[in-house]
Every structure is written in C-alpha cells, then in structure tokens.
Design an enzyme around this catalytic site. Structure first.
Site, PDB file in Angstrom:
ATOM      1  N   PHE A 291      49.920  47.292   9.709  1.00  0.00           N
ATOM      2  CA  PHE A 291      48.504  47.580   9.959  1.00  0.00           C
ATOM      3  C   PHE A 291      48.153  47.700  11.445  1.00  0.00           C
ATOM      4  CE2 PHE A 291      48.786  42.884   9.379  1.00  0.00           C
ATOM      5  CZ  PHE A 291      48.236  42.448  10.579  1.00  0.00           C
TER       6      PHE A 291
ATOM      7  N   ARG B  58      37.154  28.877  12.750  1.00  0.00           N
ATOM      8  CA  ARG B  58      37.918  29.446  11.623  1.00  0.00           C
ATOM      9  C   ARG B  58      37.215  29.119  10.305  1.00  0.00           C
ATOM     10  NH1 ARG B  58      41.968  33.115  12.988  1.00  0.00           N
ATOM     11  NH2 ARG B  58      42.900  32.660  10.972  1.00  0.00           N
TER      12      ARG B  58
ATOM     13  N   GLU C 144      43.635  33.849  25.101  1.00  0.00           N
ATOM     14  CA  GLU C 144      42.691  34.917  24.749  1.00  0.00           C
ATOM     15  C   GLU C 144      41.443  34.858  25.641  1.00  0.00           C
ATOM     16  OE1 GLU C 144      42.173  34.515  20.482  1.00  0.00           O
ATOM     17  OE2 GLU C 144      44.220  35.200  20.103  1.00  0.00           O
TER      18      GLU C 144
ATOM     19  N   TYR D 135      46.499  42.350  20.585  1.00  0.00           N
ATOM     20  CA  TYR D 135      47.131  42.204  19.271  1.00  0.00           C
ATOM     21  C   TYR D 135      48.651  42.378  19.326  1.00  0.00           C
ATOM     22  CZ  TYR D 135      42.670  41.928  16.747  1.00  0.00           C
ATOM     23  OH  TYR D 135      41.455  41.522  16.250  1.00  0.00           O
TER      24      TYR D 135
ATOM     25  N   ARG E  74      32.554  36.076   7.026  1.00  0.00           N
ATOM     26  CA  ARG E  74      33.259  37.202   6.398  1.00  0.00           C
ATOM     27  C   ARG E  74      32.789  37.427   4.962  1.00  0.00           C
ATOM     28  NH1 ARG E  74      39.067  35.896   9.244  1.00  0.00           N
ATOM     29  NH2 ARG E  74      38.960  37.476  10.889  1.00  0.00           N
TER      30      ARG E  74
ATOM     31  N   ASN F 154      36.583  43.142   9.270  1.00  0.00           N
ATOM     32  CA  ASN F 154      36.155  41.827   8.783  1.00  0.00           C
ATOM     33  C   ASN F 154      35.276  41.079   9.783  1.00  0.00           C
ATOM     34  OD1 ASN F 154      38.168  41.177  10.572  1.00  0.00           O
ATOM     35  ND2 ASN F 154      39.476  40.131   9.096  1.00  0.00           N
TER      36      ASN F 154
ATOM     37  N   HIS G 174      36.730  37.984  14.925  1.00  0.00           N
ATOM     38  CA  HIS G 174      38.033  37.403  15.266  1.00  0.00           C
ATOM     39  C   HIS G 174      37.807  35.986  15.757  1.00  0.00           C
ATOM     40  CE1 HIS G 174      41.840  36.626  17.338  1.00  0.00           C
ATOM     41  NE2 HIS G 174      41.089  36.136  18.311  1.00  0.00           N
TER      42      HIS G 174
ATOM     43  N   LYS H 285      33.346  42.143  15.880  1.00  0.00           N
ATOM     44  CA  LYS H 285      34.110  43.392  15.802  1.00  0.00           C
ATOM     45  C   LYS H 285      33.204  44.616  15.615  1.00  0.00           C
ATOM     46  CE  LYS H 285      38.353  41.189  14.039  1.00  0.00           C
ATOM     47  NZ  LYS H 285      39.419  41.237  13.000  1.00  0.00           N
TER      48      LYS H 285
ATOM     49  N   THR I 255      40.650  35.877   6.110  1.00  0.00           N
ATOM     50  CA  THR I 255      40.837  37.224   6.668  1.00  0.00           C
ATOM     51  C   THR I 255      40.342  38.295   5.707  1.00  0.00           C
ATOM     52  OG1 THR I 255      42.835  36.364   7.737  1.00  0.00           O
ATOM     53  CG2 THR I 255      42.557  38.765   7.708  1.00  0.00           C
TER      54      THR I 255
HETATM   55  P1  RTP Z   1      41.688  37.406  13.498  1.00  0.00           P
HETATM   56  O1  RTP Z   1      43.018  37.282  14.207  1.00  0.00           O
HETATM   57  O2  RTP Z   1      41.019  38.733  13.717  1.00  0.00           O
HETATM   58  O3  RTP Z   1      40.776  36.258  13.749  1.00  0.00           O
HETATM   59  O4  RTP Z   1      41.939  37.367  11.946  1.00  0.00           O
HETATM   60  P2  RTP Z   1      42.974  36.553  11.135  1.00  0.00           P
HETATM   61  O5  RTP Z   1      43.687  35.551  12.002  1.00  0.00           O
HETATM   62  O6  RTP Z   1      42.232  36.071   9.944  1.00  0.00           O
HETATM   63  O7  RTP Z   1      43.978  37.682  10.717  1.00  0.00           O
HETATM   64  P3  RTP Z   1      45.383  38.137  11.354  1.00  0.00           P
HETATM   65  O8  RTP Z   1      46.426  37.932  10.339  1.00  0.00           O
HETATM   66  O9  RTP Z   1      45.567  37.525  12.715  1.00  0.00           O
HETATM   67  O10 RTP Z   1      45.140  39.690  11.503  1.00  0.00           O
HETATM   68  C1  RTP Z   1      44.421  40.193  12.598  1.00  0.00           C
HETATM   69  C2  RTP Z   1      43.465  41.238  12.105  1.00  0.00           C
HETATM   70  O11 RTP Z   1      44.189  42.358  11.622  1.00  0.00           O
HETATM   71  C3  RTP Z   1      43.461  42.973  10.577  1.00  0.00           C
HETATM   72  N1  RTP Z   1      44.295  42.993   9.384  1.00  0.00           N
HETATM   73  N2  RTP Z   1      44.441  44.056   8.635  1.00  0.00           N
HETATM   74  N3  RTP Z   1      45.226  45.875   6.615  1.00  0.00           N
HETATM   75  C4  RTP Z   1      45.702  44.640   6.579  1.00  0.00           C
HETATM   76  O12 RTP Z   1      46.441  44.230   5.727  1.00  0.00           O
HETATM   77  C5  RTP Z   1      45.276  43.730   7.646  1.00  0.00           C
HETATM   78  N4  RTP Z   1      45.657  42.462   7.772  1.00  0.00           N
HETATM   79  C6  RTP Z   1      45.036  42.004   8.886  1.00  0.00           C
HETATM   80  C7  RTP Z   1      42.199  42.160  10.358  1.00  0.00           C
HETATM   81  O13 RTP Z   1      41.143  42.753  11.135  1.00  0.00           O
HETATM   82  C8  RTP Z   1      42.578  40.815  10.927  1.00  0.00           C
HETATM   83  O14 RTP Z   1      41.439  40.080  11.286  1.00  0.00           O
HETATM   84 MG    MG Z   2      44.660  36.044  13.837  1.00  0.00          MG
END
Ligand code: RTP
Ligand code: MG
Length: 140
Positions: A59, A87, A128, A51, A104, A114, A117, A11, A93
């Site tokens: 967010f 993962r 994807e 997304y 992370r 973070n 992805h 990222k 996250t």
């Molecule tokens: P990713 O998809 O990026 O691999 O991360 P993830 O599964 O761990 O997290 P996900 O719930 O899919 O959220 C996607 C990305 O959104 C941002 N995020 N911001 N401000 C917030 O509360 C918040 N929560 C998520 C993060 O960049 C996250 O990786």
């Molecule tokens: Mg995700």
C-alpha cells in the site's frame, strides 16, 4: 517530558471535509493538549521519508499519493501517556474495526483515508516530532 508527547497528523480526507476542529476537539476531550500545530502540504519526498518504514508494503505508493493529495495538519500533543491516549481515541487503523466513540469510527472513510495518524511508540513520537517541528515551534 518527551515521554508525554506524541505526534499527530490530521490527514487529507479530514481536512477536505473541514474536520480539523472536530478532530482537535476530540483530542482535547481525551486529555491531550495541542502544543504545536501547522497546516502544510507535504512534498512527495517528505511523505516517502515519513512512511519509509512501510516502503516495501503493497500500500506504500497509494499511501504516499493520498498523503500528498491535500493539506494535512501536523500536531504535537502533550498529556499523560500521550502515545497510548492518542492511539486509544484514534481507534483501529481499519474503521470497520474501530470502537464506538473513536475518531476513526466517527470520521474515517477507509483503511487508507482514515483521518488521523498517531505515533505508535515514545521513540517514534520523538523522531516524528523532530521530522516536522523545530524545538522552538513547540510551546508546552
Ligand atoms: P498511522 O501510522 O497512520 O497512525 O496508522 P496505523 O499505525 O494505524 O497504521 P499503519 O499500519 O502504521 O499504516 C499506516 C497508514 O497506512 C495506511 N494503510 N493502508 N491499504 C491498506 O491496507 C493500508 N494499510 C494501512 C493507513 O492510512 C494507515 O494509517
Ligand atoms: Mg502506524
């Protein structure tokens, strides 16, 4: 074959700090092989589409703005149980909850910035990968 691939993004917070190599080394040390890689600047439309599953989350707007704020490196990773393996090495996250030794924990700045992805299922990995790569750009 598809089940052994996943999709990764390094990222903008990480490319800004010149961490592409350090993160890729951690992925490789975790047993993943980079079989496709390119550095791009995502368009707003690309980021919103990528997304789309999060479009109703509070967010979403911030996340899209962050993802287009600088270059990213999109990668296809290959290896046994690639989705889970990636993962696991990524960590939680929210970096405050990430285990020691994860990408992370080591590099993330915040729950949003973070650093990486990773796809969360084989089905999403395939979608994807196809979103960013043509089949001939992937060399296993
Ligand atoms: P990713 O998809 O990026 O691999 O991360 P993830 O599964 O761990 O997290 P996900 O719930 O899919 O959220 C996607 C990305 O959104 C941002 N995020 N911001 N401000 C917030 O509360 C918040 N929560 C998520 C993060 O960049 C996250 O990786
Ligand atoms: Mg995700």
């Amino acid at each position: 074959m598809a089940a052994n691939r996943t999709f990764s993004i390094i990222k903008p917070d990480a490319t800004r700090r010149n961490l592409t190599g350090a993160i890729t080394a951690m992925l490789e040390e975790a047993g993943l092989r980079v079989v496709a890689s390119k550095r791009i600047r995502m368009s707003r439309e690309q980021a919103e589409g990528f997304y789309a599953v999060h479009k109703d989350r509070p967010f979403f707007a911030d996340l899209v703005a962050f993802m287009i704020s600088g270059p990213v490196v999109v990668q296809v990773l290959e290896g046994e149980n690639a989705v889970k393996r990636n993962r696991d090495i990524m960590g939680a996250t929210n970096p405050e909850n990430a285990d020691e030794g994860t990408i992370r924990k080591r590099f993330a700045e915040s729950i949003e910035a973070n650093s990486v992805h990773g796809s969360d299922s084989d089905e999403n990995a395939a979608a994807e990968i196809a979103y960013f790569f043509k089949p001939e750009e992937i060399v296993g």
